[in-house]
Enzyme design. Structure first.
Site, PDB file in Angstrom:
ATOM      1  N   VAL A   3      30.632  47.854  35.882  1.00 58.07           N
ATOM      2  CA  VAL A   3      31.687  48.381  36.749  1.00 58.07           C
ATOM      3  C   VAL A   3      32.287  47.143  37.411  1.00 58.07           C
ATOM      4  CG1 VAL A   3      32.237  49.812  38.741  1.00 58.07           C
ATOM      5  CG2 VAL A   3      30.514  50.580  37.091  1.00 58.07           C
ATOM      6  N   PRO A   4      33.465  46.704  36.960  1.00 54.90           N
ATOM      7  CA  PRO A   4      33.943  45.330  37.204  1.00 54.90           C
ATOM      8  C   PRO A   4      34.496  45.034  38.596  1.00 54.90           C
ATOM      9  CG  PRO A   4      35.591  46.557  36.000  1.00 54.90           C
ATOM     10  CD  PRO A   4      34.401  47.467  36.120  1.00 54.90           C
ATOM     11  N   CYS A   5      33.624  44.984  39.592  1.00 49.41           N
ATOM     12  CA  CYS A   5      34.065  44.607  40.936  1.00 49.41           C
ATOM     13  C   CYS A   5      34.480  43.138  40.987  1.00 49.41           C
ATOM     14  CB  CYS A   5      32.987  44.907  41.968  1.00 49.41           C
ATOM     15  SG  CYS A   5      31.390  44.129  41.654  1.00 49.41           S
ATOM     16  N   HIS A   6      34.099  42.344  39.975  1.00 48.21           N
ATOM     17  CA  HIS A   6      34.511  40.935  39.960  1.00 48.21           C
ATOM     18  C   HIS A   6      36.014  40.789  39.743  1.00 48.21           C
ATOM     19  CE1 HIS A   6      33.740  41.927  35.689  1.00 48.21           C
ATOM     20  NE2 HIS A   6      34.685  41.037  35.413  1.00 48.21           N
TER      21      HIS A   6
END
Length: 207
Positions: A175-178
């Site tokens: 889940v790409p919070c970056h």
């Protein structure tokens, strides 16, 4: 099977029992994990994988991947949290996580842009869970500001809450919070560390 004997000692009831070697021990553990899974009593399976951003802990329930944790989060502490928050029946069982490990390997090799894994989002609730669903809409190689994510989540003024949701994301990378950055273009903070965030964004920019 290679075995060795325990050293004799007066009063040692286990002195005559054989010790198994590491290979046999690993094989027995794998059988135990498989049996627990078949019996439906393996609530949380976990394994670790080596990646360009360090060792990652992967954990999954029967519903799907429930946790991805960086080494800096302290894997032992994360396992304790899973035991307390999900189930005390936690066991190292790599087979359940073969798919997740393979997709992460493909991602870091530049061969995968979208993760196709069942996810268990029980560790995120309320607005934080809403934010996670929006994060998955940020495409590979793209970024979005905290303010943009807040608006997409239906609460334009909840910029700080979006930051908190990213900081507590139980499934980083997948889940790409970056991909969430500050409105002024600054990279912002990251659960895996700022340098790890740079590496992930750089990987996606060049793939």
């Amino acid at each position: 099977m290679m075995t060795t004997s325990r050293p004799s000692a007066d009063g040692d009831l286990f002195a005559a029992l054989p010790l198994v070697d590491e290979e046999t021990q690993a094989r027995l553990h794998a059988r135990l994990a498989a049996a627990a899974d078949r019996a439906g009593i393996l609530d949380v399976a976990y394994r670790t994988v080596d990646t360009p951003v360090g060792s990652l802990l992967l954990a999954a329930t029967g519903e799907g991947l429930v946790r991805v944790a960086y080494a800096r989060e302290d894997h032992e502490k994360v396992l304790e949290q899973l035991a307390a928050g999900v189930s005390p029946r936690v066991l190292r069982a790599p087979a359940r996580l073969d798919g997740a490990a393979r997709e992460l390997e493909e991602y870091f090799a530049g061969r995968r842009r979208l993760f196709d894994l069942p996810l268990d989002l029980r560790l995120a609730r309320g607005f934080r869970r809403t934010v996670l669903s929006r994060l998955r809409e940020i495409g590979y190689g793209a970024t979005a500001s905290y303010a943009t994510v807040a608006e997409a989540a239906g609460s334009p003024r909840a910029v700080r809450a979006v930051g908190t949701a990213c900081a507590t994301n139980p499934l980083p990378i997948v889940v790409p919070c970056h991909r969430v950055v500050r409105s002024d273009g600054a990279i912002g903070q990251y659960v895996g560390g700022v340098e790890t965030k740079r590496i992930l964004l750089g990987l996606e920019a060049t793939a």
